[in-house]
Scaffold this active site. Structure first.
Site, PDB file in Angstrom:
ATOM      1  N   LYS A 186       0.838  -1.178   0.000  1.00  0.00           N
ATOM      2  CA  LYS A 186       0.000   0.000   0.000  1.00  0.00           C
ATOM      3  C   LYS A 186       0.889   1.250   0.000  1.00  0.00           C
ATOM      4  O   LYS A 186       2.063   1.109   0.355  1.00  0.00           O
ATOM      5  CB  LYS A 186      -0.947   0.003   1.197  1.00  0.00           C
ATOM      6  CG  LYS A 186      -0.199   0.118   2.547  1.00  0.00           C
ATOM      7  CD  LYS A 186      -1.034   0.742   3.602  1.00  0.00           C
ATOM      8  CE  LYS A 186      -0.949   2.223   3.612  1.00  0.00           C
ATOM      9  NZ  LYS A 186       0.116   2.824   4.423  1.00  0.00           N
ATOM     10  N   HIS A 216      -1.054  -4.973   5.541  1.00  0.00           N
ATOM     11  CA  HIS A 216      -0.378  -5.797   6.558  1.00  0.00           C
ATOM     12  C   HIS A 216      -1.209  -5.932   7.840  1.00  0.00           C
ATOM     13  O   HIS A 216      -0.973  -6.832   8.636  1.00  0.00           O
ATOM     14  CB  HIS A 216       1.054  -5.310   6.841  1.00  0.00           C
ATOM     15  CG  HIS A 216       1.145  -4.119   7.737  1.00  0.00           C
ATOM     16  ND1 HIS A 216       0.985  -2.838   7.294  1.00  0.00           N
ATOM     17  CD2 HIS A 216       1.379  -4.009   9.064  1.00  0.00           C
ATOM     18  CE1 HIS A 216       1.120  -2.003   8.309  1.00  0.00           C
ATOM     19  NE2 HIS A 216       1.366  -2.687   9.395  1.00  0.00           N
ATOM     20  N   LYS A 220      -2.073  -9.485  10.615  1.00  0.00           N
ATOM     21  CA  LYS A 220      -1.755  -9.549  12.048  1.00  0.00           C
ATOM     22  C   LYS A 220      -2.560 -10.692  12.668  1.00  0.00           C
ATOM     23  O   LYS A 220      -3.760 -10.838  12.397  1.00  0.00           O
ATOM     24  CB  LYS A 220      -2.095  -8.223  12.730  1.00  0.00           C
ATOM     25  CG  LYS A 220      -1.129  -7.105  12.336  1.00  0.00           C
ATOM     26  CD  LYS A 220      -1.442  -5.836  13.081  1.00  0.00           C
ATOM     27  CE  LYS A 220      -0.696  -4.645  12.531  1.00  0.00           C
ATOM     28  NZ  LYS A 220       0.691  -4.544  12.940  1.00  0.00           N
ATOM     29  N   GLU A 254      -0.457   5.550  17.394  1.00  0.00           N
ATOM     30  CA  GLU A 254       0.990   5.322  17.307  1.00  0.00           C
ATOM     31  C   GLU A 254       1.712   6.377  18.130  1.00  0.00           C
ATOM     32  O   GLU A 254       1.242   7.515  18.214  1.00  0.00           O
ATOM     33  CB  GLU A 254       1.472   5.485  15.874  1.00  0.00           C
ATOM     34  CG  GLU A 254       0.878   4.501  14.914  1.00  0.00           C
ATOM     35  CD  GLU A 254       1.468   4.716  13.535  1.00  0.00           C
ATOM     36  OE1 GLU A 254       2.649   4.398  13.351  1.00  0.00           O
ATOM     37  OE2 GLU A 254       0.751   5.227  12.663  1.00  0.00           O
ATOM     38  N   ASP A 273      -3.202   7.298   4.466  1.00  0.00           N
ATOM     39  CA  ASP A 273      -2.182   6.408   5.010  1.00  0.00           C
ATOM     40  C   ASP A 273      -2.786   5.268   5.839  1.00  0.00           C
ATOM     41  O   ASP A 273      -2.317   4.134   5.778  1.00  0.00           O
ATOM     42  CB  ASP A 273      -1.222   7.230   5.882  1.00  0.00           C
ATOM     43  CG  ASP A 273      -0.021   6.417   6.327  1.00  0.00           C
ATOM     44  OD1 ASP A 273       0.567   5.729   5.471  1.00  0.00           O
ATOM     45  OD2 ASP A 273       0.329   6.457   7.527  1.00  0.00           O
ATOM     46  N   HIS A 278      -6.031   0.087   6.272  1.00  0.00           N
ATOM     47  CA  HIS A 278      -6.092  -0.640   7.549  1.00  0.00           C
ATOM     48  C   HIS A 278      -7.407  -0.448   8.309  1.00  0.00           C
ATOM     49  O   HIS A 278      -8.005  -1.408   8.773  1.00  0.00           O
ATOM     50  CB  HIS A 278      -4.948  -0.217   8.470  1.00  0.00           C
ATOM     51  CG  HIS A 278      -3.605  -0.217   7.822  1.00  0.00           C
ATOM     52  ND1 HIS A 278      -3.218  -1.164   6.914  1.00  0.00           N
ATOM     53  CD2 HIS A 278      -2.536   0.621   7.953  1.00  0.00           C
ATOM     54  CE1 HIS A 278      -1.980  -0.929   6.518  1.00  0.00           C
ATOM     55  NE2 HIS A 278      -1.548   0.159   7.135  1.00  0.00           N
ATOM     56  N   LYS A 378      -0.895   9.768  14.780  1.00  0.00           N
ATOM     57  CA  LYS A 378       0.527   9.627  15.093  1.00  0.00           C
ATOM     58  C   LYS A 378       0.842  10.457  16.333  1.00  0.00           C
ATOM     59  O   LYS A 378       0.097  11.377  16.671  1.00  0.00           O
ATOM     60  CB  LYS A 378       1.357  10.122  13.913  1.00  0.00           C
ATOM     61  CG  LYS A 378       1.227   9.212  12.694  1.00  0.00           C
ATOM     62  CD  LYS A 378       2.475   9.264  11.837  1.00  0.00           C
ATOM     63  CE  LYS A 378       2.379   8.330  10.659  1.00  0.00           C
ATOM     64  NZ  LYS A 378       2.686   6.938  10.976  1.00  0.00           N
ATOM     65  N   LYS A 383       1.312   3.363  21.877  1.00  0.00           N
ATOM     66  CA  LYS A 383       1.127   2.579  20.654  1.00  0.00           C
ATOM     67  C   LYS A 383       0.098   1.512  20.990  1.00  0.00           C
ATOM     68  O   LYS A 383       0.344   0.626  21.820  1.00  0.00           O
ATOM     69  CB  LYS A 383       2.465   1.937  20.268  1.00  0.00           C
ATOM     70  CG  LYS A 383       2.353   0.797  19.272  1.00  0.00           C
ATOM     71  CD  LYS A 383       2.642   1.247  17.878  1.00  0.00           C
ATOM     72  CE  LYS A 383       2.483   0.123  16.866  1.00  0.00           C
ATOM     73  NZ  LYS A 383       2.181   0.568  15.534  1.00  0.00           N
TER      74      LYS A 383
HETATM   75  C1  BG6 Z   1       1.656   1.806   7.607  1.00  0.00           C
HETATM   76  C2  BG6 Z   1       1.581   3.307   7.562  1.00  0.00           C
HETATM   77  O1  BG6 Z   1       0.848   1.249   6.611  1.00  0.00           O
HETATM   78  O2  BG6 Z   1       1.214   1.362   8.877  1.00  0.00           O
HETATM   79  C3  BG6 Z   1       2.430   3.908   8.649  1.00  0.00           C
HETATM   80  O3  BG6 Z   1       2.057   3.762   6.299  1.00  0.00           O
HETATM   81  C4  BG6 Z   1       2.042   3.347   9.986  1.00  0.00           C
HETATM   82  O4  BG6 Z   1       2.331   5.323   8.661  1.00  0.00           O
HETATM   83  C5  BG6 Z   1       2.010   1.835   9.946  1.00  0.00           C
HETATM   84  O5  BG6 Z   1       3.008   3.783  10.921  1.00  0.00           O
HETATM   85  C6  BG6 Z   1       1.437   1.270  11.216  1.00  0.00           C
HETATM   86  O6  BG6 Z   1       1.603  -0.114  11.216  1.00  0.00           O
HETATM   87  P1  BG6 Z   1       1.768  -0.922  12.571  1.00  0.00           P
HETATM   88  O7  BG6 Z   1       1.821  -2.348  12.142  1.00  0.00           O
HETATM   89  O8  BG6 Z   1       3.014  -0.438  13.217  1.00  0.00           O
HETATM   90  O9  BG6 Z   1       0.547  -0.589  13.388  1.00  0.00           O
END
Ligand code: BG6
Length: 533
Positions: A186, A216, A220, A254, A273, A278, A378, A383
């Protein structure tokens, strides 16, 4: 209350692992792909390849997740020998820690890594890769199965796929024999039109079933578990609907800022993003209907039906449905951090949102009238990615004469990461002569049934590509439906007159702008996804 107090009576097979009684132990070993293959990592010297992909491949190798016959080809612009590339990867793994690259299996793994320099000045930059693959397949008497992983910036996807096509690497009838697959990260496009354009360019060379579009989050472990939790247990489905559920909160917070990705992020912002992919995929996992059988296309059909049922966003009432924010200076995980506008390669008057909360409705029989509050940002306090299902209040307050307080509704929280767990919050009588209630929690921690690390999302992604399993990947139709839903929001946000006023600054290290609470309070609800730690 935690799971210590909530043991279930076990049969003879029951074993107690830490605080959870596991009634039957079963193995859930990696399914080793049997087909010999080549894995070609394009953008092999970049961050994603060095930090994530090669590490994931190494871990798969160590855990039996790669076929007996495989080799890896790193392809990139810097001029390097295979030996230099192996050293680069070894160094990256060392820096990441946690992998003992000096073990004997490192040299076995490293001997399967090769490097090809790409020369974009030539008419067919991937001809060296084609020659290398052809020679090696012949020498090792392997069928020509090959996976191309595009670990490059999105702006290069279309050109690289075109170059693979020119080098006859894409089609499956090119003389190598075997399958040919391509993995695309992505973001898939910048909006609906560019996503369609990109797809057209890719489909000139690869069929839909050869394309693996990654999200991704779907890979998970805990996200996959949502389907098992919902559909392998009879007790949740009857209450999983508008009659019992008041609303759903989905949060991905995050602590990291934009890091070194200023150029990309200025162009994308949090909605492109995190939401186009997601957040909407998490929503689909919670809202989808059970497929008749657990097969890739059936599961993907059901996710797509959710996207089709999304209520068009009321762009004329943004205030009731959307909060945008941007982080100001404050605290990060390691001390003070600058404001987004002071990050490298970010405009010092930028209006790009780094935080958003979007209220979404799924217009179907099951979910009519149930809001889904999706929130991501962010530089937040912690997190954490968590989905919270808030059930309705009890229909009749029989305790109202003896209890001064209102009875808090039940909550079911699915913590996607970190410290993966599922928690049910309910009311219990406080011990004592007086009638008092207190909310208590029942916890299921993944760590209690699994020693060691869970399979990392990239390991899952690579494994599934090698197995040809599309369940966790996104179909073009899904990509387009998500863009169709999001585009009016993006347009409204990016073209409205009060763009500056609509962007709420929040201090880094907090839970985002207070405006979120205001919106929730107006709806008669409160924001607790992030506060249930
Ligand atoms: C990515 C985004 O797809 O996912 C990032 O581009 C983000 O900006 C990240 O930080 C978050 O992924 P995870 O697995 O750390 O929650």
């Amino acid at each position: 209350m935690d799971s210590r107090d909530s043991r279930v009576a076990g049969g003879t097979d029951a074993v107690t692992v830490k605080n959870v009684t596991v009634l039957e132990t079963g193995t859930c070993d990696i399914e080793t792909p049997s087909a010999p293959c080549a894995i070609v990592v394009i953008g092999a010297c970049g961050d994603l390849a060095r930090r994530k992909l090669l590490r994931a491949l190494y871990r798969l190798f160590r855990n039996g997740g790669l076929p007996a016959d495989f080799f890896i080809v790193g392809a990139d612009l810097p001029d390097k020998t295979s030996r230099e590339y192996r050293d680069l990867i070894k160094e990256s793994l060392r820096e990441l820690g946690g992998e003992d690259v000096l073990q004997k299996d490192w040299s076995n793994f490293a001997s399967q890594i090769h490097y090809c320099t790409i020369d974009t000045e030539t008419a067919s930059p991937y001809a060296p890769v084609a020659d290398f693959l052809s020679d090696t397949f012949k020498k090792q008497d392997m069928p020509g199965n090959r996976l191309f992983y595009l670990a490059v910036p999105p702006s290069r996807y279309a050109d690289i796929v075109g170059d693979l096509g020119k080098a006859s690497l894409a089609p499956e009838d090119n003389g190598f024999g075997g399958w040919s697959r391509v993995v695309i990260e992505k973001p898939f496009g910048h909006d609906l039109a560019t996503a369609q354009q990109l797809n057209k360019s890719i489909q000139k060379f690869f069929r839909e079933d050869q394309i693996f579009r990654i999200d991704h989050y779907l890979a998970k472990e805990t996200v996959q578990n949502i389907l098992m939790f919902r559909f392998a247990n009879a007790i949740f489905e009857p209450v999983w609907n508008r009659r019992y559920i008041d609303h759903v909160q989905i949060m991905a917070a995050e602590t990291l800022g934009v890091e070194h990705r200023g150029v990309y992020y200025e162009h994308a912002g949090v909605l492109r993003d995190m939401f186009q992919n997601h957040m909407l995929q998490l929503l689909a996992m919670i809202a989808m209907e059970p497929p008749s059988i657990f097969e890739a296309d059936r599961v993907r059909d059901e996710r797509i039906k959710v996207f089709r049922s999304l209520r068009p966003f009321p762009v004329d009432r943004l205030d009731d449905h959307l909060v945008l924010g941007q982080y100001a200076a404050g605290n990060g995980p390691k001390g003070e951090v600058p404001a987004y506008r002071d990050e490298p390669e970010v405009d010092n008057d930028s209006l790009t949102p780094t935080f958003a909360m979007v209220k979404v409705f799924v217009d179907n029989w099951r979910w009519h009238g149930v809001p889904f509050y999706l929130c991501s940002g962010k530089r937040m306090a912690e997190k954490t990615s968590e989905i919270t299902i808030q059930f309705k209040e009890v229909p009749h307050l029989m305790f109202r004469k003896v209890l001064p307080e209102t009875i808090r509704p039940n909550l079911l929280s699915i913590r996607v990461q970190p410290n993966e767990r599922i928690t049910m919050t309910f009311q219990a009588k406080s011990p004592g002569a007086k009638i008092c209630l207190q909310p208590v929690r029942m916890n299921f921690h993944y760590a209690s049934i699994h020693e060691g690390d869970l399979l990392d999302a990239y390991e899952t992604v690579i494994l599934d590509c090698l197995l040809g399993d599309h369940t966790l990947f996104v179909r073009q139709e899904g990509v387009e439906l998500c863009w169709s839903f999001l585009s009016p929001i993006l347009e409204a946000c990016e073209t409205c007159d009060n763009r500056r006023q609509a962007l709420h600054l929040y201090r880094a290290g907090t839970w985002g702008p207070s405006r979120v609470e205001e919106l929730m309070n107006r709806d008669g609800r409160s924001w607790h996804a992030a506060r249930s730690q």
